[in-house]
Design an enzyme around this catalytic site. Structure first.
Site, mmCIF file in Angstrom:
data_model
loop_
_atom_site.group_PDB
_atom_site.id
_atom_site.type_symbol
_atom_site.label_atom_id
_atom_site.label_comp_id
_atom_site.label_asym_id
_atom_site.label_seq_id
_atom_site.Cartn_x
_atom_site.Cartn_y
_atom_site.Cartn_z
ATOM 1 N N SER A 249 0.792 -1.284 -0.004
ATOM 2 C CA SER A 249 0.140 0.171 0.111
ATOM 3 C C SER A 249 0.904 1.221 0.230
ATOM 4 O O SER A 249 1.596 1.485 -0.926
ATOM 5 C CB SER A 249 -0.945 -0.015 1.267
ATOM 6 O OG SER A 249 -2.110 0.658 0.855
ATOM 7 N N LYS A 253 4.340 2.022 -2.344
ATOM 8 C CA LYS A 253 4.690 3.222 -3.136
ATOM 9 C C LYS A 253 6.041 3.556 -2.633
ATOM 10 O O LYS A 253 6.964 3.913 -3.396
ATOM 11 C CB LYS A 253 3.751 4.546 -2.712
ATOM 12 C CG LYS A 253 2.269 4.166 -2.984
ATOM 13 C CD LYS A 253 1.415 5.482 -2.717
ATOM 14 C CE LYS A 253 0.068 5.111 -1.957
ATOM 15 N NZ LYS A 253 -0.933 4.544 -2.682
ATOM 16 N N TRP A 340 -10.186 0.222 -4.854
ATOM 17 C CA TRP A 340 -9.666 1.607 -4.641
ATOM 18 C C TRP A 340 -8.292 1.790 -5.180
ATOM 19 O O TRP A 340 -7.550 2.523 -5.674
ATOM 20 C CB TRP A 340 -9.618 1.728 -3.148
ATOM 21 C CG TRP A 340 -8.983 3.088 -2.653
ATOM 22 C CD1 TRP A 340 -7.899 3.252 -1.790
ATOM 23 C CD2 TRP A 340 -9.677 4.312 -2.704
ATOM 24 N NE1 TRP A 340 -7.803 4.473 -1.401
ATOM 25 C CE2 TRP A 340 -8.893 5.275 -1.974
ATOM 26 C CE3 TRP A 340 -10.665 4.904 -3.541
ATOM 27 C CZ2 TRP A 340 -9.081 6.631 -2.051
ATOM 28 C CZ3 TRP A 340 -11.032 6.384 -3.191
ATOM 29 C CH2 TRP A 340 -10.055 7.151 -2.668
ATOM 30 N N HIS A 390 -7.759 -5.758 0.350
ATOM 31 C CA HIS A 390 -6.431 -5.084 0.558
ATOM 32 C C HIS A 390 -5.516 -5.497 1.845
ATOM 33 O O HIS A 390 -5.907 -5.194 2.885
ATOM 34 C CB HIS A 390 -6.832 -3.510 0.850
ATOM 35 C CG HIS A 390 -5.782 -2.574 0.487
ATOM 36 N ND1 HIS A 390 -4.871 -2.356 -0.422
ATOM 37 C CD2 HIS A 390 -5.055 -1.704 1.574
ATOM 38 C CE1 HIS A 390 -3.985 -1.299 -0.184
ATOM 39 N NE2 HIS A 390 -4.136 -0.893 0.960
HETATM 40 C C1 GCU Z 1 -5.341 4.558 1.672
HETATM 41 C C2 GCU Z 1 -4.920 5.610 0.485
HETATM 42 C C3 GCU Z 1 -3.915 4.519 -0.324
HETATM 43 C C4 GCU Z 1 -3.038 3.744 0.440
HETATM 44 C C5 GCU Z 1 -3.756 3.175 1.680
HETATM 45 C C6 GCU Z 1 -2.519 2.219 2.679
HETATM 46 O O1 GCU Z 1 -6.379 3.871 1.263
HETATM 47 O O2 GCU Z 1 -5.659 6.040 0.011
HETATM 48 O O3 GCU Z 1 -3.394 5.382 -1.280
HETATM 49 O O4 GCU Z 1 -2.303 3.044 -0.316
HETATM 50 O O5 GCU Z 1 -4.519 3.840 2.439
HETATM 51 O O6 GCU Z 1 -1.655 2.936 2.691
HETATM 52 O O7 GCU Z 1 -3.243 1.458 2.978
#
Ligand code: GCU
Length: 409
Positions: A249, A253, A340, A390
């Site tokens: 997540s 990144k 998402w 997720h």
């Molecule tokens: C939120 C956010 C995402 C990210 C996620 C996470 O949903 O919008 O961009 O990847 O958190 O870190 O679990």
């Protein structure tokens, strides 16, 4: 402000494939000046640097200077840890700059062998002590997000949260497969809040500076910088071989950006990294650039705001971030219920990055058709979409371990 919370409330993510805007995918193999990139050399000398510079100046932001010093201290170890299967180490890394300092702790589990082992390195969300029930793991004292389920309030982790995230770290199988794991609590690098007075950013301020300049780093770049400083330690640990940087997540990144900036990472794994990670921004499916900058104003550099609801103006897209890993092995993973993060956008990104891997004679994701769920494609560039939410699951780890053995040994 009231305006921005209204904008957040009004945001309706698009989950309809027929409403994805038409766009052309920026060609990784044509330079900004129009030159066709036909070989490894032209990629490395011309195209890669200009793409890296764009991501650095316009997306994640650049690190404003150099450290004065970095030092490592083994603060705890046990050669008979994890039910006698592993060697545990806790290493404190201290960074110094202009008489200021910041420390973070790397927790490591290594299989019992005298040979160098491949090692996964990944940041965690709630503290090293949450990744295992091992009582000897030091509880972080850094700022944490509150979490009722994990018993974290007052932004302060305690014993109560020990082991609450063991489901995300399959240490047993990593060790059993002859590999190691190193993890760091991301809050020790930069607390995940829109506050630039703490964490790594303030270490680099010029006198009087209170926040990064428009082209300077947000939190994702700070977390990535921390991964590289952990790498400074790992390269000189005689037990450690190749390091595979991993992240889920927002931390996926960070892993991607770390892998792009630092080629000492031998391979990179993006687990459900989504918008600003592996997913193509121009699809505007699920989370968008405008939405992510609105909800997490501290993640990217200020320059990235120019693309809020304006993705068509981006001269790049995230497949070109993925291409920066070439020719090193790269795994992009999605989850079926994680709309998402735009699983299809993550898949296509791996597909479009493959053109660069081909220049190096490596194989990736040739097909433009997404594979069935739970049917990984494992080449130098790998992809899977698994059933479920997720998350990081044992299924994901099983694939990563298998793939590392396939493409790296
Ligand atoms: C939120 C956010 C995402 C990210 C996620 C996470 O949903 O919008 O961009 O990847 O958190 O870190 O679990």
């Amino acid at each position: 402000t009231i305006m921005s919370s209204m904008a957040i409330a009004q945001f309706e993510p698009n989950y309809d494939e027929t409403k994805v805007p038409e766009f052309s995918v920026p060609d990784p193999l044509t330079s900004y000046s129009g030159t066709k990139i036909e070989n490894e050399k032209a990629w490395s000398k011309v195209r890669r640097p200009e793409l890296l510079a764009f991501f650095e100046n316009e997306v994640y932001g650049k690190v404003p200077g150099n450290l004065d010093d970095i030092s490592f201290k083994l603060i705890e170890e046990n050669t008979n840890a994890f039910n006698g299967t592993a060697h545990r180490k806790q290493v404190q890394v201290t960074l110094e700059k202009d008489k200021k300092s910041l420390s973070f702790t790397i927790l490591m589990y290594l299989p019992k062998t005298t040979e160098k082992v491949p090692l996964f390195l990944g940041l965690n969300f709630y503290g090293n002590h949450t990744t295992t029930s091992d009582e000897n793991v030091i509880v972080t004292s850094a700022w944490s997000m509150n979490n009722e389920d994990f018993g974290i309030d007052n932004n302060t982790p305690t014993e109560k949260s020990r082991g609450v995230r063991i489901n995300r770290w399959d240490i047993t199988n990593i060790i059993a497969s002859g590999m190691g794991l190193a993890t760091i609590y991301y809050g020790e690098l930069d607390p995940d809040k829109n506050d630039f007075s703490d964490g790594l950013h303030q270490l680099f301020y010029e006198p009087g500076q209170e926040k990064p300049k428009a082209d300077e780093w947000g939190s994702i770049a700070a977390w990535a910088f921390g991964l590289s400083r952990a790498m400074d330690y790992l390269v000189q640990d005689s037990a450690v071989g190749k390091v595979i940087v991993f992240g889920h997540s927002r931390l996926g990144k960070a892993a991607l950006w770390a892998g792009a900036m630092d080629d000492r990472f031998a391979a990179v794994i993006s687990n459900d990294s989504g918008c600003g990670g592996a997913a193509l921004s121009k699809r505007r499916f699920g989370e968008t650039v405008g939405r992510i900058n609105e909800s997490f104003p501290h993640w990217f550099c200020d320059n990235f705001n120019a693309y809020n609801n304006n993705e068509e103006a981006l001269p790049i897209d995230q497949h070109q971030l993925l291409a920066l890993m070439a020719p090193r092995p790269l795994y992009v993973a999605s989850a079926q219920e994680d709309e998402w993060a735009d699983p299809k956008g993550e898949f296509l990104s791996a597909h479009y990055a493959t053109a660069v891997y081909r220049l190096f004679g490596k194989t990736g994701i040739d097909t433009i058709e997404m594979p069935e769920v739970n049917t990984p494609i494992q080449n130098t560039v790998a992809y899977h979409i698994r059933t479920g939410k997720h998350d990081v699951t044992d299924y994901d780890w099983k694939q990563y371990i298998k793939w590392v053995k396939k493409v790296m040994e």
